[in-house]
Structures are given as structure tokens and as C-alpha cells.
Design a protein around this motif. Structure first.
Motif, short mmCIF file in Angstrom:
data_model
loop_
_atom_site.label_atom_id
_atom_site.label_comp_id
_atom_site.label_asym_id
_atom_site.label_seq_id
_atom_site.Cartn_x
_atom_site.Cartn_y
_atom_site.Cartn_z
N LEU A 271 0.82 -1.21 0.00
CA LEU A 271 0.00 0.00 0.00
C LEU A 271 0.85 1.26 0.00
O LEU A 271 0.32 2.37 -0.08
N GLY A 272 2.16 1.10 0.11
CA GLY A 272 3.05 2.26 0.12
C GLY A 272 2.96 3.06 1.41
O GLY A 272 3.33 4.24 1.43
N ASN A 273 2.46 2.47 2.49
CA ASN A 273 2.35 3.19 3.77
C ASN A 273 3.19 2.53 4.85
O ASN A 273 2.81 2.50 6.02
N PHE A 274 4.31 1.99 4.45
CA PHE A 274 5.19 1.24 5.36
C PHE A 274 6.33 2.15 5.80
O PHE A 274 7.03 2.73 4.96
N PHE A 275 6.52 2.29 7.11
CA PHE A 275 7.56 3.18 7.63
C PHE A 275 8.42 2.46 8.64
O PHE A 275 7.91 1.87 9.61
N THR A 276 9.74 2.50 8.43
CA THR A 276 10.65 1.99 9.45
C THR A 276 10.77 3.03 10.56
O THR A 276 10.40 4.20 10.40
N ILE A 277 11.28 2.59 11.71
CA ILE A 277 11.53 3.53 12.79
C ILE A 277 12.47 4.63 12.31
O ILE A 277 12.28 5.81 12.62
N ARG A 278 13.43 4.26 11.49
CA ARG A 278 14.41 5.25 11.02
C ARG A 278 13.78 6.26 10.06
O ARG A 278 14.18 7.43 10.02
N ASP A 279 12.79 5.81 9.28
CA ASP A 279 12.06 6.76 8.43
C ASP A 279 11.43 7.85 9.30
O ASP A 279 11.50 9.05 8.98
N VAL A 280 10.80 7.43 10.38
CA VAL A 280 10.09 8.37 11.25
C VAL A 280 11.07 9.26 12.00
O VAL A 280 10.84 10.46 12.16
N LEU A 281 12.20 8.70 12.43
CA LEU A 281 13.18 9.47 13.19
C LEU A 281 13.88 10.54 12.35
O LEU A 281 14.51 11.45 12.91
N GLN A 282 13.76 10.46 11.05
CA GLN A 282 14.30 11.53 10.20
C GLN A 282 13.50 12.82 10.36
O GLN A 282 13.99 13.91 10.06
N HIS A 283 12.27 12.68 10.84
CA HIS A 283 11.38 13.84 10.93
C HIS A 283 10.95 14.16 12.36
O HIS A 283 10.50 15.28 12.63
N PHE A 284 11.04 13.18 13.26
CA PHE A 284 10.58 13.39 14.63
C PHE A 284 11.59 12.86 15.63
O PHE A 284 12.21 11.82 15.40
N ASP A 285 11.73 13.58 16.73
CA ASP A 285 12.59 13.15 17.82
C ASP A 285 12.11 11.81 18.36
O ASP A 285 10.90 11.52 18.41
N GLY A 286 13.07 10.97 18.79
CA GLY A 286 12.71 9.65 19.31
C GLY A 286 11.76 9.71 20.49
O GLY A 286 10.89 8.84 20.65
N GLU A 287 11.90 10.73 21.34
CA GLU A 287 11.01 10.84 22.49
C GLU A 287 9.60 11.21 22.06
O GLU A 287 8.62 10.82 22.70
N VAL A 288 9.48 11.96 20.98
CA VAL A 288 8.15 12.26 20.43
C VAL A 288 7.47 10.98 19.96
O VAL A 288 6.28 10.76 20.21
N VAL A 289 8.24 10.11 19.29
CA VAL A 289 7.68 8.84 18.82
C VAL A 289 7.25 8.00 20.02
O VAL A 289 6.17 7.40 20.04
N ARG A 290 8.09 7.97 21.06
CA ARG A 290 7.73 7.22 22.26
C ARG A 290 6.46 7.79 22.90
O ARG A 290 5.56 7.05 23.30
N PHE A 291 6.39 9.12 23.00
CA PHE A 291 5.22 9.76 23.61
C PHE A 291 3.95 9.46 22.81
O PHE A 291 2.89 9.19 23.38
N PHE A 292 4.07 9.49 21.48
CA PHE A 292 2.94 9.13 20.61
C PHE A 292 2.41 7.73 20.94
O PHE A 292 1.20 7.51 20.99
N ILE A 293 3.31 6.80 21.22
CA ILE A 293 2.90 5.42 21.53
C ILE A 293 2.36 5.33 22.96
O ILE A 293 1.30 4.74 23.20
N VAL A 294 3.06 5.94 23.91
CA VAL A 294 2.73 5.78 25.32
C VAL A 294 1.41 6.45 25.69
O VAL A 294 0.72 6.00 26.61
N ARG A 295 1.04 7.51 24.99
CA ARG A 295 -0.18 8.22 25.38
C ARG A 295 -1.45 7.47 24.99
O ARG A 295 -2.56 7.93 25.28
#
Length: 457
Positions: A271-295
Motif C-alpha cells: 500500500l506504500g504506507n510502510f515506515f521503518t523507525i528510522r524513516d520516522v526518526l528523520q522527521h521526529f525526535d525519538g522521544e516524540v515517537v515514544r510519547f505518541f505510543i505511550v499516550r
């Protein structure tokens, strides 16, 4: 009292460890053939929070998260890249550990690799054959005889009759029953293999976790976790193997985290909507990604979009901003009788409800903003630490993350000095121009009695 949702019983239950004061927990980890994706991040962070809360609750936790380092996908990917499976595995494990560090994951107590436990797998398969639960086939494979395990399907709720009725798998002449699954695979040319009583070969996927978990935690332990997609067939097969071999209960509490969807759809490369953790970390701080999950609650489905990640960034920024400029006293531990701490504990004791716990942090942040009370701020930071959040200096977070096309910290400081000079010379137009330029480039200025501070929008 901690209550957990047990997939096995489909209800919340009071948590009572087998051995008072100690918890033994196993979580299915990565098959290391490629970079971890955002769905893996959900699983890793969810069980990291569970691990942290068990420790914060005073338990001595033995946390095992395995690595599957031999599997069809690994062999295929190594062949595609023209390297050996060992080379692929070594690089992928290193990448996984880097991603884990970016998400602020605590290392597990043990991180066993499947290839280090092949001898134990062979022994378990031999025991299953002796117990009449498995059989060697003419082609050199060994299969588990599913119909010989009467309670097969108790975790997933899928009965053998329903499974058979919905069966669409091509009939394998080597199996006695189409539902039987492989425990040992006969060697193929060019593939890694080990010697066994049934000839050279390698273990099937499911047998690995039965052996690694029991090796480190014993034949009966407290918690087994993993992604929701592992309930069937992987965890169902683990139960059949372990209980079929040992003759008693395998795990008391089964915990499964929900999926991450992307723009409301299941994540998929097709579907072309596949993102590795590293893809996301290019644009967002790792703690932001963690907060997104934890909330979000670990069992609930979570939707991933850039706008939702931006919202998470704004939320985490609010929390860090509340701590900005305060000299916090050294931590003396959390006083759980404090009303905020008591609410936080009640949330986490209700099946690890990190979403409600995060709400307590926002209430605390509001009070800290009003009172600038350093004791409340200390409590806020300590509670957040239980979730793996807010442990950096506020300035570090608020000024971090200059991406492509964004101003560096040095450029921002230079513009602030230019604005300060303009204000000194009463050149208000230039001062306003610089402020507008910074806002346009995602930098927010905050003037106060101590001067001007800044953060990224």
C-alpha cells in the motif's frame, strides 16, 4: 492491586506472580532480517512501559525478549544482498539496538538468540515425539500433531473444527493432518543447518520461543507478551508445544498490544504506507515517537499520521515547557500518597493504562505552570520517568531537532542577538521583522525578565 487483561481468559484479572515479589516475563522480539518498523516500535515501547511499571511496583523482574536469527526471510534477504545470513543478522541486530536507544528502551534482562538454543529445541522435539505429540515425516521434517493436543485453540478461541472448516492450505502429503505445523525443517542446499536425530536441518519458528522462554524463566512463568498478530498461530503453537512436552500450564497471563494503522489502514509495503523507525526518526525526535505510543493504551489500535505525530510533539513540548527554568531538587523517590501520584498509580494498576497516566502528567504540568512549585515539578519528572519520558534537560528537547531547511541553534541565537540590538536601538520595525522571520521558520520566542528564550514550534 495490579489488574491485567489476560488474552487467555478475555478478562481483567488480579495479578499474582508465581513467586511473591518476582515476575518472569517473556516477549517475542524481532526476526532480524530488516530494519524495525513503526509497528515494532509500538510493541517494544508498550512492553518497555509494562517492564518499567512492574519494576516501579517493587517487583524483581526477569524480562526476556528474544531474537530470531534463523528463518526463511533471513536466508532470502541475505541471498538478495549477496551476504551471509550471519552478516545480515549482525548488522540488523546493531540497527535494532540503535533504534531501541532512540526510543529510550531499557535493555531486557536477557536477549537470547535462537541459534544459541538449537540443542534445547532438538531435546524438546524429542520429548514431544516421546509424548505422542509430534512425528518425523519421510521428507526429514518433524511435525506437531495438533489433534493430539486437546486444548489447541484456547488462546485464540479457534477450535480445531473451525480451523479445519476454514482451511485453504494446499495439502502436504508429509503431514498426517493439514493443521499440523513444522517443528524441524530438513536441510536444503546452501542453507544453514544443524545435525539432529532426523538428519541435518533447522528449527521451525514456533519451537524457538518455547525453548528460549523455558530456558531463562522455567517451564511455568508469569507473563508472555507480543503483538496482537502473534496470538495465532505463533502463541497458540507455543502453548501446544510447551504444555504438550511438560504436561502442565505454560504461562499464567498472556498480554498482547494493538496494531498501528497508517492513515486508518493496516501498514503494508504493497500500500506504500510502510515506515521503518528510522524513516520516522528523520522527521521526529525519538522521544516524540515514544510519547505518541505511550499516550495510548497498549491494547488499543493506534493511527499513525504526520499530523498525529505533530500533535504528540506539541503535547510533549507542553510538558517540557512546564519544567523549563526550574532548578529541581534531587529525587528522593515517589511519594505514592500524593494525590497526583495516587491517580497515576491507579491508572497504571488498571492494566497499565498509560493514557490515563499521561493525563495526570498534563494536570501536573498545568499546576506547575501556575505555581512554579519545584516539588511538584520534581514529582512530575519522576512520574514521567516511569513511562520513560521527560528525563532530558528541557532546553535540550525544546531546542533540538533542526531538520532539513530549518535554522540551526547558532543561526537562531544570532538572529535573537540581532533582534536584541534592534530593540536597544529602538528599531522596532526590524525587531518585529526578525521575530516574524523566526516564527515563519518554526521558532517561538519567549521574552521574560531574564531575557529571551526560544523553542522550536
Amino acid at each position: 492491586m495490579l489488574n491485567v487483561y489476560n488474552t487467555l481468559t478475555r478478562q481483567k484479572e488480579e495479578f499474582h506472580p508465581i513467586e511473591p515479589g518476582k515476575v518472569r516475563m517473556y516477549v517475542c522480539g524481532m526476526t532480524v532480517y530488516d530494519l524495525c518498523h513503526i509497528g515494532h516500535a509500538r510493541m517494544l515501547a508498550a512492553f518497555d512501559v509494562i517492564y518499567r511499571w512492574l519494576k516501579a511496583s517493587g517487583y524483581d523482574v526477569n524480562y526476556v525478549r528474544n531474537i530470531t536469527d534463523i528463518e526463511d526471510k533471513i536466508i532470502k534477504r541475505a541471498l538478495e544482498r549477496g551476504i551471509t545470513p550471519d552478516q545480515l543478522v549482525a548488522q540488523t541486530i546493531a540497527d535494532m539496538h540503535e533504534d531501541a536507544a532512540a526510543l529510550n528502551l531499557l535493555p531486557p534482562t536477557h536477549e537470547p538468540r535462537a541459534t544459541h538454543h538449537v540443542g534445547g529445541m532438538i531435546a524438546l522435539i524429542e520429548q514431544l515425539i516421546a509424548n505422542g505429540k509430534a512425528y518425523p515425516a519421510p521428507n526429514g521434517d518433524v511435525y506437531y500433531a495438533v489433534r493430539e493436543f486437546e486444548s489447541y485453540g484456547k488462546l485464540s478461541g479457534r477450535t480445531l473444527d473451525k480451523l479445519r472448516a476454514g482451511e485453504r492450505v494446499e495439502i502436504d502429503p508429509n503431514k498426517r493432518d493439514p493443521l499440523d505445523f513444522v517443528l524441524w525443517k530438513a536441510a536444503k542446499p546452501g542453507e544453514p543447518s544443524w545435525e539432529s536425530p532426523w538428519g541435518a536441518g533447522r528449527p521451525g519458528w514456533h519451537i524457538e520461543c518455547s525453548v528460549m522462554s523455558c530456558h531463562h524463566l522455567g517451564e511455568h512463568f508469569d507473563i508472555h507478551g507480543g503483538g496482537e498478530d502473534l496470538q495465532f498461530p505463533h502463541h497458540e503453537n507455543e502453548i501446544a508445544q510447551s504444555e504438550g512436552a511438560h504436561g502442565h500450564k505454560y504461562v499464567n497471563y498472556w498480554l498482547h498490544n494493538g496494531f498501528i494503522n497508517v492513515d486508518g489502514e493496516k501498514m503494508s509495503k504493497s500500500l506504500g504506507n510502510f515506515f521503518t523507525i528510522r524513516d520516522v526518526l528523520q522527521h521526529f525526535d525519538g522521544e516524540v515517537v515514544r510519547f505518541f505510543i505511550v499516550r495510548s493504551h497498549y491494547r488499543s489500535p493506534v493511527n499513525y499520521t504526520d499530523s498525529i505525530l505533530n500533535d504528540a510533539k506539541q503535547g510533549l513540548t507542553r510538558l517540557y515547557t512546564a519544567l523549563r527554568g526550574l532548578e529541581l531538587p534531587a529525587s528522593t523517590g515517589i511519594d505514592w500518597s500524593n494525590p497526583y501520584a495516587a491517580r497515576f498509580k491507579a491508572a497504571m494498576d488498571d492494566d497499565f493504562s498509560s493514557s490515563e497516566a499521561v493525563a495526570v502528567l498534563f494536570d501536573l504540568a498545568g499546576e506547575v505552570n501556575k505555581t512554579r512549585d519545584v516539588q511538584l515539578a520534581r514529582l512530575m519528572k519522576d512520574l514521567a520517568g516511569v513511562l520513560g519520558l521527560l528525563q532530558r534537560e528541557p532546553e535540550e528537547f525544546l531546542k533540538a531537532g533542526a531538520g532539513e531547511g530549518e535554522l540551526t541553534a547558532e543561526q537562531i541565537e544570532a538572529l535573537i542577538q540581532a533582534r536584541r540590538d534592534a530593540r536597544t536601538n529602538k528599531n522596532w520595525a526590524e525587531s518585529d521583522r526578525i521575530r516574524d522571520e523566526l516564527i515563519a521558520k518554526g521558532v517561538v520566542l519567549e521574552d521574560n525578565a531574564q531575557g529571551t528564550s526560544w523553542r522550536r514550534a
